[in-house]
Design a protein around this motif. Structure first.
Motif: not given
Length: 481
Positions: A232-236
């Motif tokens: 979910r932190d790969l989004g940006p």
């Protein structure tokens, strides 16, 4: 604990152990004035050298040029002395020196006349844009009371930057743009919005990462020595990657796409200290560029020219080949170690982009390897002073903003120099302060101004604590009470 935490703790320890009153702290403005005098004198001597080499006499406008540059530098210095007295003393002279040398080379190429295809006098316009850049520099120094104010506009900055980046894709391009849709034309006036977008994007990245850096630093598993970020932190980074690919597809602009994505990855690494972000960023950028290069003809042509810069000189050159990269490499070789001398080269052979994309080729021929190393040293000093400002900054937002601005400047220098020398494919960006281009010189003066405001806040001595109040005397009791 991240770099931001460590530098913040070190700054707190320094302030706790040493108390300097504002009256005792050196502000280095006299040092800046002395360096500015040198930064104006050196381009004036170069201007005289060009005139003597090409015409056999000192140029008639040398006095006016020297006075004009001196007046602009003095105005910037007086503004600094009044509104940012504790800022770094080197950044302003370095920018003034690079700007002055760029003006001299543009004027030298103006004198090539009909030898330079499509030649038109550009030195006067560049001097005007330099004056506007210094006016914007002064405006930022005066009006930006505290750099932390910019943090309030984090998401507004994102929206404004995306509008600036996307606008050229929806406007008709001109033949003079040579395939890249990076300009906005309003009649005879045109500007490159990407130059201003890099500053606005840096404000957004700094504000966003200051809030999200703890979550982005978390890792879910370890693989081959790397801590992998959570899904979910790969989004940006995926969003930024997709936006950079869209810029590359719709505007065929390698430079802005690389700068946009590279800036975010560098700031991610500084904020989180996770090497995995660098690895993921490199893999995604290489993969995206490979896909676009196989489908976009303009990008493919530039990569082919990078792989074989001398193809245009063959008996049957391939379609779309360009002579400019090969001519620039030959100019570097002709210059050798010490160069042919200012005004004595043949850099006009590079033709229409000799003053803009390939101005480093002009410098390389006439100043040689020694002169090129001196120019890169000046650029390196700008980046070093910016990173030093980031280390000294007292707030996380200021640290990230200074790192981002310095990285954007460094990435642009690398992209342009790498393309001209054949290290990477040519991107079409302009060399900061040196190359012809009003948007570039104005935007880079604004970038230097923001760095100086952060530096002034970081170097300004903390006010001494208020003296403790004296205890009130106890009332005496009257006799016989």
């Amino acid at each position: 604990m991240t770099i931001l935490d460590l530098t913040g703790a070190a700054g707190r320890r320094r302030r706790e152990t040493t108390t300097i009153t504002p009256q005792e702290a050196p502000n280095r403005r006299n040092t800046e004035l002395a360096l500015l005098a040198f930064a104006v004198l050196l381009p004036v001597l170069a201007y005289a050298n060009v005139g003597l080499a090409m015409d056999g006499r000192v140029p008639a406008g040398m006095l006016e040029y020297g006075l004009g540059m001196g007046a602009l530098a003095l105005v910037a210095h007086l503004v600094m002395r009044r509104f940012a007295p504790y800022a770094d003393p080197l950044l302003l002279p370095l920018a003034a020196l690079l700007n002055g040398l760029g003006l001299v080379m543009i004027w030298r190429l103006d004198k090539a006349g009909p030898l330079l295809r499509g030649n038109f006098p550009a030195a006067a316009n560049q001097l005007m844009w330099s004056g506007l850049g210094i006016a914007l520099f002064a405006g930022v120094i005066v009006l930006l009371k505290d750099h932390r104010i910019l943090q309030r506009y984090t998401y507004i900055s994102m929206a404004a930057a995306l509008v600036l980046l996307a606008a050229p894709a929806f406007l008709p391009a001109r033949q003079s743009d040579y395939g890249a849709k990076i300009w906005i034309h309003l009649g005879s006036f045109s500007f490159q919005p990407g130059e201003f977008a890099k500053i606005i994007l840096t404000v957004f990245f700094a504000g966003y990462l200051m809030v999200k850096r703890d979550a982005l630093a978390l890792a879910s598993r370890r693989f081959m020595g790397l801590y992998l970020p959570r899904g979910r932190d790969l989004g940006p980074i995926v969003v930024v990657w997709l936006l950079s690919i869209l810029i590359l597809v719709f505007e065929t602009d390698l430079g802005t796409s690389f700068l946009f994505f590279g800036l975010f990855v560098v700031m991610l690494y500084v904020a989180t200290e996770r090497t995995s972000w660098i690895v993921f960023g490199l893999l995604m950028s290489v993969g995206g560029a490979a896909v676009v290069a196989s489908s976009e003809q303009h990008v493919k042509t530039r990569i082919d020219a990078w792989l074989d810069p001398m193809a245009a000189f063959a008996a049957h050159p391939p379609a779309g080949s360009t002579e400019q990269i090969g001519q620039t490499l030959m100019a570097f070789g002709s210059g050798g170690v010490t160069g042919s001398g200012l005004g004595q080269g043949r850099s006009w052979l590079i033709q229409f982009a000799a003053k803009s994309d390939f101005i480093l080729g002009s410098f390389g021929e006439e100043l040689g390897l020694a002169g090129m190393m001196a120019l890169f040293l000046l650029y390196g000093l700008v980046v070093q002073r910016g990173l030093r400002t980031a280390v000294a900054a007292r707030d996380p937002f200021g640290k990230l903003l200074a790192v981002g601005l310095s990285s954007a400047f460094a990435l642009q220098v690398f992209v342009v120099a790498g393309g001209v020398t054949g290290l990477i494919p040519l991107t079409g960006m302009t060399m900061p302060f040196l190359a012809q281009g009003g948007s570039s010189v104005v935007a880079n003066w604004a970038l230097i101004a923001i760095l100086l405001k952060i530096s002034d806040s970081a170097r300004r001595p903390a006010a001494p604590p208020p003296a403790p109040r004296a205890a009130a005397p106890e009332p005496t009791r009257a006799a016989g009470a």
